[in-house]
Design a protein around this motif. Structure first.
Motif, short mmCIF file in Angstrom:
data_model
loop_
_atom_site.label_atom_id
_atom_site.label_comp_id
_atom_site.label_asym_id
_atom_site.label_seq_id
_atom_site.Cartn_x
_atom_site.Cartn_y
_atom_site.Cartn_z
N ILE A 119 23.74 70.83 -21.29
CA ILE A 119 22.90 70.45 -22.42
C ILE A 119 23.64 69.41 -23.26
N THR A 120 22.92 68.37 -23.65
CA THR A 120 23.47 67.42 -24.60
C THR A 120 22.36 66.94 -25.52
N ASP A 121 22.67 66.79 -26.77
CA ASP A 121 21.72 66.22 -27.72
C ASP A 121 21.79 64.70 -27.59
N PHE A 122 20.66 64.04 -27.76
CA PHE A 122 20.65 62.57 -27.68
C PHE A 122 19.93 62.02 -28.90
N TYR A 146 24.93 60.34 -26.94
CA TYR A 146 24.96 61.73 -26.47
C TYR A 146 26.03 62.47 -27.28
N VAL A 147 25.64 63.57 -27.90
CA VAL A 147 26.57 64.37 -28.69
C VAL A 147 26.38 65.85 -28.36
N ASN A 148 27.32 66.66 -28.80
CA ASN A 148 27.28 68.11 -28.56
C ASN A 148 27.11 68.41 -27.06
N ILE A 149 27.92 67.77 -26.25
CA ILE A 149 27.87 67.91 -24.80
C ILE A 149 28.49 69.26 -24.43
N ARG A 150 27.71 70.07 -23.68
CA ARG A 150 28.19 71.42 -23.39
C ARG A 150 27.56 71.96 -22.10
N ALA A 151 28.17 73.02 -21.58
CA ALA A 151 27.63 73.73 -20.43
C ALA A 151 27.55 75.20 -20.79
N VAL A 152 26.44 75.82 -20.43
CA VAL A 152 26.22 77.24 -20.72
C VAL A 152 25.99 77.94 -19.39
#
Length: 134
Positions: A125-128, A105-111
């Protein structure tokens, strides 16, 4: 690991994170209405690509699968951001501290979105990525 196993693992992580944050998890493939009186979330998994990365020593093909794990967080509107911020932070903390070898899991964020009816909505949102061998 195949795609179905990876999806099960990622949905398991989403459910564990939601439980740690005190959220009810609502699944899109299960009949029922959305909650109106409690905080809840709705996880999605969207694969976006799958490219061959090479071969193993035994001649199997190695494919990299990538995509996005998206959790829509619905928190009852209360007194400003005091309710949704700590809940969202618990989800962020869960994934930032998660250490597993088969899914990354990378680029872990909340919008932060806005209020929708009775709920303030935040998108986690997180990229996997993970590898499949065939």
């Amino acid at each position: 690991m195949n795609r179905e196993q990876a999806i099960d693992i990622m949905f398991g992580h989403a459910k564990e994170a939601a439980e740690a944050a005190g959220l009810l998890t609502v699944w899109s493939n299960v009949a029922g209405e959305q909650p109106t009186e409690e905080n809840w979330c709705h996880p999605y998994i969207k694969h976006v690509d799958g490219k061959q990365r090479g071969f193993t020593a035994k001649g199997k093909r190695r494919y990299r699968q990538i995509g996005v794990l998206w959790i829509k967080i619905y928190v009852l509107v209360g007194d400003g951001t005091t309710n949704h911020v700590p809940i969202t932070q618990k989800i962020l903390d869960y994934f930032q501290k998660l250490r597993i070898s088969n899914i990354s899991y990378v680029n872990i964020r909340a919008v932060e979105d806005k209020a929708h009816g009775r709920f303030f909505v935040t998108d986690f949102i997180t990229d996997f990525s993970y590898d499949v061998f065939n």
